[in-house]
Design a protein around this motif. Structure first.
Motif, PDB file in Angstrom:
ATOM      1  N   ARG A   1      12.267  65.046   0.744  1.00 16.36           N
ATOM      2  CA  ARG A   1      11.298  65.943   0.937  1.00 16.36           C
ATOM      3  C   ARG A   1      11.915  67.340   1.347  1.00 16.36           C
ATOM      4  O   ARG A   1      11.219  68.310   1.523  1.00 16.36           O
ATOM      5  CB  ARG A   1      10.472  65.559   1.838  1.00 16.36           C
ATOM      6  N   LEU A   2      13.510  67.198   1.588  1.00 16.51           N
ATOM      7  CA  LEU A   2      13.935  68.433   2.011  1.00 16.51           C
ATOM      8  C   LEU A   2      14.496  69.498   1.052  1.00 16.51           C
ATOM      9  O   LEU A   2      15.084  69.132   0.262  1.00 16.51           O
ATOM     10  CB  LEU A   2      15.246  68.052   2.850  1.00 16.51           C
ATOM     11  N   TRP A   3      14.097  70.728   1.318  1.00 17.73           N
ATOM     12  CA  TRP A   3      14.285  71.809   0.501  1.00 17.73           C
ATOM     13  C   TRP A   3      15.123  72.917   1.267  1.00 17.73           C
ATOM     14  O   TRP A   3      14.805  73.102   2.633  1.00 17.73           O
ATOM     15  CB  TRP A   3      13.234  72.465  -0.336  1.00 17.73           C
ATOM     16  N   GLN A   4      16.101  73.780   0.783  1.00 13.74           N
ATOM     17  CA  GLN A   4      16.530  74.853   1.515  1.00 13.74           C
ATOM     18  C   GLN A   4      15.894  76.210   1.247  1.00 13.74           C
ATOM     19  O   GLN A   4      15.813  76.439  -0.081  1.00 13.74           O
ATOM     20  CB  GLN A   4      18.133  74.690   1.124  1.00 13.74           C
ATOM     21  N   ALA A   5      15.474  76.700   1.986  1.00  9.03           N
ATOM     22  CA  ALA A   5      14.712  77.947   1.595  1.00  9.03           C
ATOM     23  C   ALA A   5      15.839  79.290   1.595  1.00  9.03           C
ATOM     24  O   ALA A   5      16.558  79.272   2.351  1.00  9.03           O
ATOM     25  CB  ALA A   5      13.771  78.440   2.612  1.00  9.03           C
TER      26      ALA A   5
ATOM     27  N   THR B   1      12.117  80.998  11.491  1.00  5.55           N
ATOM     28  CA  THR B   1      13.427  81.340  11.031  1.00  5.55           C
ATOM     29  C   THR B   1      13.192  81.862   9.615  1.00  5.55           C
ATOM     30  O   THR B   1      14.517  82.284   8.978  1.00  5.55           O
ATOM     31  CB  THR B   1      14.038  79.613  10.584  1.00  5.55           C
TER      32      THR B   1
ATOM     33  N   THR C   1       2.919  79.940   7.020  1.00  3.59           N
ATOM     34  CA  THR C   1       2.516  78.432   7.110  1.00  3.59           C
ATOM     35  C   THR C   1       1.903  78.086   8.699  1.00  3.59           C
ATOM     36  O   THR C   1       0.972  77.665   8.872  1.00  3.59           O
ATOM     37  CB  THR C   1       3.647  77.411   6.759  1.00  3.59           C
TER      38      THR C   1
ATOM     39  N   VAL D   1       1.955  77.748   1.186  1.00  7.68           N
ATOM     40  CA  VAL D   1       3.103  78.536   0.897  1.00  7.68           C
ATOM     41  C   VAL D   1       3.794  77.525  -0.266  1.00  7.68           C
ATOM     42  O   VAL D   1       4.184  76.557   0.009  1.00  7.68           O
ATOM     43  CB  VAL D   1       4.108  79.089   1.620  1.00  7.68           C
ATOM     44  N   LEU D   2       3.845  78.151  -1.543  1.00  5.54           N
ATOM     45  CA  LEU D   2       4.489  77.275  -2.681  1.00  5.54           C
ATOM     46  C   LEU D   2       6.149  77.377  -2.438  1.00  5.54           C
ATOM     47  O   LEU D   2       6.712  78.584  -2.316  1.00  5.54           O
ATOM     48  CB  LEU D   2       4.148  77.913  -3.748  1.00  5.54           C
ATOM     49  N   MET D   3       6.871  76.218  -3.128  1.00  4.40           N
ATOM     50  CA  MET D   3       7.960  76.654  -3.133  1.00  4.40           C
ATOM     51  C   MET D   3       8.513  76.528  -4.624  1.00  4.40           C
ATOM     52  O   MET D   3       7.969  75.692  -5.399  1.00  4.40           O
ATOM     53  CB  MET D   3       8.948  75.138  -2.545  1.00  4.40           C
TER      54      MET D   3
ATOM     55  N   THR E   1      17.678  77.641   6.384  1.00  2.96           N
ATOM     56  CA  THR E   1      16.112  77.407   6.693  1.00  2.96           C
ATOM     57  C   THR E   1      15.920  76.028   5.817  1.00  2.96           C
ATOM     58  O   THR E   1      15.847  76.307   4.569  1.00  2.96           O
ATOM     59  CB  THR E   1      15.449  78.552   6.529  1.00  2.96           C
ATOM     60  N   ILE E   2      15.686  75.075   6.766  1.00  2.00           N
ATOM     61  CA  ILE E   2      15.298  73.942   5.796  1.00  2.00           C
ATOM     62  C   ILE E   2      13.727  73.476   5.797  1.00  2.00           C
ATOM     63  O   ILE E   2      13.231  73.564   6.890  1.00  2.00           O
ATOM     64  CB  ILE E   2      15.967  72.596   6.385  1.00  2.00           C
ATOM     65  N   LYS E   3      13.206  73.123   4.618  1.00  2.00           N
ATOM     66  CA  LYS E   3      11.579  73.017   4.748  1.00  2.00           C
ATOM     67  C   LYS E   3      11.292  71.832   4.131  1.00  2.00           C
ATOM     68  O   LYS E   3      12.121  71.110   3.383  1.00  2.00           O
ATOM     69  CB  LYS E   3      11.017  73.970   3.870  1.00  2.00           C
ATOM     70  N   PHE E   4      10.276  70.897   4.774  1.00  2.00           N
ATOM     71  CA  PHE E   4       9.911  69.654   4.030  1.00  2.00           C
ATOM     72  C   PHE E   4       8.812  70.325   3.041  1.00  2.00           C
ATOM     73  O   PHE E   4       8.065  71.149   3.139  1.00  2.00           O
ATOM     74  CB  PHE E   4       8.919  69.061   5.047  1.00  2.00           C
ATOM     75  N   VAL E   5       8.883  69.783   1.695  1.00  2.00           N
ATOM     76  CA  VAL E   5       7.940  70.185   0.671  1.00  2.00           C
ATOM     77  C   VAL E   5       7.389  69.023   0.124  1.00  2.00           C
ATOM     78  O   VAL E   5       8.043  67.974  -0.329  1.00  2.00           O
ATOM     79  CB  VAL E   5       9.094  70.923  -0.565  1.00  2.00           C
ATOM     80  N   ASP E   6       5.804  69.005  -0.095  1.00  2.00           N
ATOM     81  CA  ASP E   6       5.276  67.840  -0.573  1.00  2.00           C
ATOM     82  C   ASP E   6       4.449  68.299  -1.899  1.00  2.00           C
ATOM     83  O   ASP E   6       3.762  69.305  -1.781  1.00  2.00           O
ATOM     84  CB  ASP E   6       4.480  67.103   0.319  1.00  2.00           C
TER      85      ASP E   6
ATOM     86  N   GLY F   1       5.353  70.218  -4.109  1.00  2.00           N
ATOM     87  CA  GLY F   1       5.488  71.603  -4.436  1.00  2.00           C
ATOM     88  C   GLY F   1       5.344  72.493  -3.165  1.00  2.00           C
ATOM     89  O   GLY F   1       5.572  73.873  -3.423  1.00  2.00           O
ATOM     90  N   TRP F   2       4.522  72.168  -2.233  1.00  2.00           N
ATOM     91  CA  TRP F   2       4.014  73.092  -1.166  1.00  2.00           C
ATOM     92  C   TRP F   2       4.844  72.669  -0.063  1.00  2.00           C
ATOM     93  O   TRP F   2       5.000  71.484   0.553  1.00  2.00           O
ATOM     94  CB  TRP F   2       2.496  72.677  -0.760  1.00  2.00           C
ATOM     95  N   ILE F   3       4.945  73.784   0.912  1.00  2.00           N
ATOM     96  CA  ILE F   3       5.790  73.958   2.094  1.00  2.00           C
ATOM     97  C   ILE F   3       4.760  73.068   3.155  1.00  2.00           C
ATOM     98  O   ILE F   3       3.890  73.525   3.285  1.00  2.00           O
ATOM     99  CB  ILE F   3       6.318  75.128   2.579  1.00  2.00           C
ATOM    100  N   SER F   4       5.249  71.975   3.670  1.00  2.00           N
ATOM    101  CA  SER F   4       4.393  71.143   4.441  1.00  2.00           C
ATOM    102  C   SER F   4       5.231  71.333   6.045  1.00  2.00           C
ATOM    103  O   SER F   4       4.434  70.764   7.110  1.00  2.00           O
ATOM    104  CB  SER F   4       4.438  69.725   4.285  1.00  2.00           C
TER     105      SER F   4
END
Lengths: 236, 236
Positions: A161-165, A191, A198, A204-206, B144-149, B151-154
């Motif tokens: 579930r982890l993405w780097q923004a 950050t 959010t 917000v879309l990734m 900056t790390i995001k949880f993404v589910d 396609g959406w930032i959660s």
């Protein structure tokens, strides 16, 4: 085609770089880092105007050494930044408001020290921000990430579930202005830009970007950026 | 001074590299990546023996093209790896067991494609593993790390607590063997060695390393590694 305005915060003082000039002016393959970054937007048809945001003392230096010297034609105004990035972006948004931005404006926010962003993805990013309200460019995290408490590993977040923004992060103007103003009122520090949106419960879309879109904040990053830039030029 | 044995898993097939040879043999500044990595340990006084772990078909190639060619003297045995990294490391641990490793042995596990690790930190890592049972080299997450589910930032995990685990990861032999055997029995797959140890409730320390300790898994990484290596040679 949907067009957009770009805020380019470059008001950081670059302590991590250990250099005597602000990191955005360090030389990367013969030009200041910031000149590479601005060029991405200046020559792209999806972009109408550019607002670099700088330390107040840097404005005349940047005007002559970057904007005039490299003949950027879409730079509408140089905005004085604040003590932190979040203050700087808020100043930028207020400058856009004065210049007549409306709910129909799409605003991109892009770090001045990310000179390797792939600008061919700009039309898609602008369209996604318009359609969904906000989107962030990022990449799936490749590394193993741990939670650490007082030096001890205490667990791992779920890597799937982890993405780097990264940046750009793109938003409809009314949404991002409201997010920044509400964060300012609540003295909330995020950050990144998306975290202010959010927190309002807005989606917000990734959008998947590229691992090359490096943020140049250390001397090693500068070396890496040179290597990647050299390769990009060879490919073209 | 406490000494240690190193397992060097290098059995990955390097799909992400898009090359026709396994990524650990790709040329980095005139030598195979794996030769750089093995050299870090071969010439360090804290290390007694090295066990590279390779795809079975590669063993004779690696012996002649890496071990013999670069005169590595501490390589005790080349171990055949398994389908995934975790299988490979378990094979390596069993080879150590056959060769007489005991609870007094400290085992380091280090990716074959991390040629830029700073070996001057080895004595401290070996000592920490001996004292605490296990330790992992890593760096605080800068991004900056995001949880993404879907396609959406959660949400975002708390950045203050996030570290990126690298290798080496170092353990007392009895602890890491038990962790691997229990994971094997439970068919548990971890993202790194430490995750198999922490799932047993055993503490593992995070030891601060260096952002340069890159894992070379993409063509861009190879360019970056060349740039960092060149700089390191200039500094020496």
């Amino acid at each position: 085609m949907m067009n957009a305005t770009v805020l380019v915060p470059a008001a950081g003082i670059g302590r991590r770089m250990g250099a005597s000039i602000h990191k955005q002016y360090l030389d990367l393959a013969g030009r200041p880092i910031l000149a590479h970054t601005l060029a991405l937007f200046d020559r792209h048809p999806s972009i109408d105007s550019i607002y670099p945001i700088l330390p107040e003392d840097d404005i005349s230096y940047c005007q002559t050494q970057v904007i005039d010297r490299f003949h950027f034609s879409k730079v509408r105004r140089l905005v004085a930044g604040g003590p932190e990035r979040q203050d700087s972006v808020l100043n930028g948004l207020r400058a856009l408001q004065k210049d007549g931005a409306t709910w129909k404006t799409v605003v991109l926010i892009h770090d001045g020290v990310r000179p390797l962003f792939d600008a061919t993805s700009l039309p898609g990013i602008v369209a996604a921000a318009w359609e969904h309200g906000g989107c962030v460019v990022g990449v799936p995290v490749k590394d193993t990430i741990k939670f650490v408490d007082q030096g001890w590993i205490s667990g791992s977040p779920d890597r799937q579930r982890l993405w780097q923004a990264q940046t750009p992060q793109a938003f409809r103007f009314d949404l991002i202005l409201r997010a920044y103003e509400e964060a300012d009122r609540a003295r909330f520090r995020g950050t990144d830009d998306a975290s202010l949106v959010t927190r309002l419960g807005e989606p917000v879309l990734m959008v998947e970007g590229n691992y090359r879109n490096l943020k140049v904040t250390t001397p090693e990053d500068l070396l890496i950026a040179e290597a990647l830039l050299k390769e990009r030029e060879t490919e073209q």
